[in-house]
Design a protein around this motif. Structure first.
Motif, PDB file in Angstrom:
ATOM      1  N   THR A 126       2.915   5.038  10.133  1.00  0.00           N
ATOM      2  CA  THR A 126       2.378   4.576  11.223  1.00  0.00           C
ATOM      3  C   THR A 126       0.633   4.959  10.920  1.00  0.00           C
ATOM      4  N   LYS A 127       0.531   6.161  10.374  1.00  0.00           N
ATOM      5  CA  LYS A 127      -0.942   6.586  10.133  1.00  0.00           C
ATOM      6  C   LYS A 127      -1.470   5.549   9.054  1.00  0.00           C
ATOM      7  N   LEU A 128      -0.635   5.308   8.084  1.00  0.00           N
ATOM      8  CA  LEU A 128      -1.032   4.155   7.298  1.00  0.00           C
ATOM      9  C   LEU A 128      -1.659   2.996   7.759  1.00  0.00           C
ATOM     10  N   ALA A 129      -0.820   2.597   8.803  1.00  0.00           N
ATOM     11  CA  ALA A 129      -0.938   1.199   9.264  1.00  0.00           C
ATOM     12  C   ALA A 129      -2.356   1.215  10.512  1.00  0.00           C
ATOM     13  N   MET A 173       0.936  -1.266  -0.011  1.00  0.00           N
ATOM     14  CA  MET A 173       0.013   0.093  -0.144  1.00  0.00           C
ATOM     15  C   MET A 173       0.827   1.323   0.145  1.00  0.00           C
ATOM     16  N   ALA A 174       1.835   1.232   0.625  1.00  0.00           N
ATOM     17  CA  ALA A 174       2.835   2.362   0.879  1.00  0.00           C
ATOM     18  C   ALA A 174       3.255   2.694  -0.409  1.00  0.00           C
ATOM     19  N   LEU A 175       3.906   1.679  -1.265  1.00  0.00           N
ATOM     20  CA  LEU A 175       4.505   1.649  -2.332  1.00  0.00           C
ATOM     21  C   LEU A 175       3.663   2.174  -3.545  1.00  0.00           C
ATOM     22  N   LYS A 176       2.271   1.814  -3.532  1.00  0.00           N
ATOM     23  CA  LYS A 176       1.164   2.210  -4.338  1.00  0.00           C
ATOM     24  C   LYS A 176       0.724   3.553  -4.171  1.00  0.00           C
ATOM     25  N   CYS A 177       1.050   4.189  -3.085  1.00  0.00           N
ATOM     26  CA  CYS A 177       0.562   5.444  -2.617  1.00  0.00           C
ATOM     27  C   CYS A 177       1.986   6.275  -2.655  1.00  0.00           C
ATOM     28  N   GLU A 178       2.994   5.881  -3.215  1.00  0.00           N
ATOM     29  CA  GLU A 178       4.229   6.751  -3.327  1.00  0.00           C
ATOM     30  C   GLU A 178       4.725   7.077  -2.079  1.00  0.00           C
ATOM     31  N   LEU A 179       4.593   6.793  -1.024  1.00  0.00           N
ATOM     32  CA  LEU A 179       4.971   7.408   0.315  1.00  0.00           C
ATOM     33  C   LEU A 179       6.387   7.111   0.707  1.00  0.00           C
ATOM     34  N   ASP A 180       6.826   8.066   1.530  1.00  0.00           N
ATOM     35  CA  ASP A 180       8.450   8.034   1.890  1.00  0.00           C
ATOM     36  C   ASP A 180       8.550   6.981   2.931  1.00  0.00           C
ATOM     37  N   LEU A 181       9.032   5.860   2.569  1.00  0.00           N
ATOM     38  CA  LEU A 181       9.382   4.940   3.403  1.00  0.00           C
ATOM     39  C   LEU A 181      10.317   5.089   4.706  1.00  0.00           C
ATOM     40  N   ASP A 182      10.743   6.090   4.704  1.00  0.00           N
ATOM     41  CA  ASP A 182      11.593   6.707   5.892  1.00  0.00           C
ATOM     42  C   ASP A 182      10.871   7.524   6.799  1.00  0.00           C
ATOM     43  N   ASN A 183       9.636   7.678   6.436  1.00  0.00           N
ATOM     44  CA  ASN A 183       8.835   8.738   7.187  1.00  0.00           C
ATOM     45  C   ASN A 183       7.951   7.836   8.111  1.00  0.00           C
ATOM     46  N   GLU A 184       8.397   7.665   9.352  1.00  0.00           N
ATOM     47  CA  GLU A 184       7.786   6.921  10.370  1.00  0.00           C
ATOM     48  C   GLU A 184       6.160   7.424  10.639  1.00  0.00           C
ATOM     49  N   GLY A 198      -4.109 -19.442   3.831  1.00  0.00           N
ATOM     50  CA  GLY A 198      -4.824 -18.619   4.256  1.00  0.00           C
ATOM     51  C   GLY A 198      -4.560 -17.477   3.254  1.00  0.00           C
ATOM     52  N   ARG A 199      -5.679 -16.666   2.679  1.00  0.00           N
ATOM     53  CA  ARG A 199      -5.626 -15.490   1.718  1.00  0.00           C
ATOM     54  C   ARG A 199      -5.831 -14.301   2.678  1.00  0.00           C
ATOM     55  N   ILE A 200      -4.877 -13.395   2.303  1.00  0.00           N
ATOM     56  CA  ILE A 200      -4.739 -11.968   2.987  1.00  0.00           C
ATOM     57  C   ILE A 200      -5.392 -10.764   2.004  1.00  0.00           C
ATOM     58  N   LEU A 201      -6.414 -10.220   2.777  1.00  0.00           N
ATOM     59  CA  LEU A 201      -7.197  -9.170   2.258  1.00  0.00           C
ATOM     60  C   LEU A 201      -6.668  -7.867   2.895  1.00  0.00           C
ATOM     61  N   LEU A 202      -6.458  -6.785   1.651  1.00  0.00           N
ATOM     62  CA  LEU A 202      -5.943  -5.483   2.373  1.00  0.00           C
ATOM     63  C   LEU A 202      -7.394  -4.724   1.884  1.00  0.00           C
ATOM     64  N   ASN A 203      -7.939  -4.102   2.672  1.00  0.00           N
ATOM     65  CA  ASN A 203      -9.194  -3.007   2.507  1.00  0.00           C
ATOM     66  C   ASN A 203     -10.154  -4.018   1.671  1.00  0.00           C
ATOM     67  N   PRO A 243       8.910  -9.598  -5.745  1.00  0.00           N
ATOM     68  CA  PRO A 243      10.381  -9.343  -5.018  1.00  0.00           C
ATOM     69  C   PRO A 243      10.630  -7.862  -4.736  1.00  0.00           C
ATOM     70  N   GLU A 244       9.876  -6.824  -5.313  1.00  0.00           N
ATOM     71  CA  GLU A 244       9.911  -5.374  -4.778  1.00  0.00           C
ATOM     72  C   GLU A 244       9.487  -5.231  -3.635  1.00  0.00           C
ATOM     73  N   ILE A 245       8.568  -6.182  -3.220  1.00  0.00           N
ATOM     74  CA  ILE A 245       7.925  -6.106  -1.821  1.00  0.00           C
ATOM     75  C   ILE A 245       9.109  -6.320  -0.517  1.00  0.00           C
ATOM     76  N   SER A 246       9.703  -7.568  -0.989  1.00  0.00           N
ATOM     77  CA  SER A 246      10.565  -8.041  -0.153  1.00  0.00           C
ATOM     78  C   SER A 246      11.955  -7.120  -0.079  1.00  0.00           C
TER      79      SER A 246
END
Length: 225
Positions: free
Chosen positions: A60-63, A45-56, A79-84, A95-98
């Motif tokens: 945290t707000k996203l989480a 989600m953070a990558l899709k939203c192009e968020l700064d991954l160094d901005n804690e 199990g399958r994981i659902l996001l929203n 791999p990009e997520i990893s």
């Protein structure tokens, strides 16, 4: 359901935790929870939203704003994981997520939020939960705790085969380096560093098949019940 026990399985990336935990849950009739997928979903989600991954603060707000759920896959039994509400089970394995998930997972606010969700999932017992800090932080009172480990090269080899089978083009040496870097990041982070719980049984599965690991853990569970 085989009782109301909780089983915690921790270990570094690529140690086979997901496969082992999923099989154990299936054999014992318990619920399988892949906590690593939760951090991957947040990273996605953070990558899709192009968020700064160094901005804690932003992470945290996203989480705190997203909804993460697990549903049973009637075909695989896993199990399958659902996001929203969206099934992101396959997308989170990219791999990009990893490459980025450790940056997200080290944020204190993110870890606290995820831990609360995970604890609510296990409050009634009957789960096999795997991740990095399950035996120490999330489920310190788990009935059984195991810590799986293996050499970085062996873990990279397993990951290489998995990704190739999924159609990704990857470099083996790059995977080895990425796993070593992730190990360092996970084990040296200030909050909930990757380390075995004092009462966890450590299993070095470098030379073991995943089925052998499953059977060993099952024997330990049955022995102590």
């Amino acid at each position: 359901m085989a009782g109301k026990i909780n089983i915690a399985i921790d270990g570094p990336a690529g140690a086979g935790k997901s496969t082992v935990a999923k099989d154990i849950a299936r054999r014992l009739g318990l619920i399988y929870i892949d906590t690593g997928a939760m951090y991957r979903a947040l990273t996605l989600m953070a990558l899709k939203c192009e968020l700064d991954l160094d901005n804690e603060d932003i992470l945290t707000k996203l989480a705190n704003s997203i909804k993460i759920e697990f549903i049973n896959d009637p075909v695989t039994g896993g199990g399958r994981i659902l996001l929203n509400g969206e099934d992101v089970s396959d997308a989170v394995r990219n791999p990009e997520i990893s490459r980025h998930v450790s940056r997200v997972a080290k944020v204190p606010g993110v870890r606290n939020r995820m831990a609360k969700i995970q604890q609510s999932m296990a409050i009634n017992g009957g789960v096999v939960m795997e991740g990095r800090d399950i035996g120490i932080k999330v489920l310190p009172q788990a009935d059984y705790k195991f810590f799986l480990t293996a050499s970085a090269r062996e873990r990279a080899r397993r990951r290489y085969i998995e990704l190739i089978n999924q159609g990704y083009q990857v470099d083996m040496e790059q995977l080895v380096q990425e796993i070593k870097e992730r190990d360092f990041c996970d084990s040296t982070r200030a909050v909930d560093p990757l380390t075995p719980a004092e009462d966890a049984e450590i299993i070095d599965c470098t030379t073991m098949s995943l089925d052998q690991v499953v059977m060993y853990i099952l024997s330990r569970v049955e022995l102590r019940r």
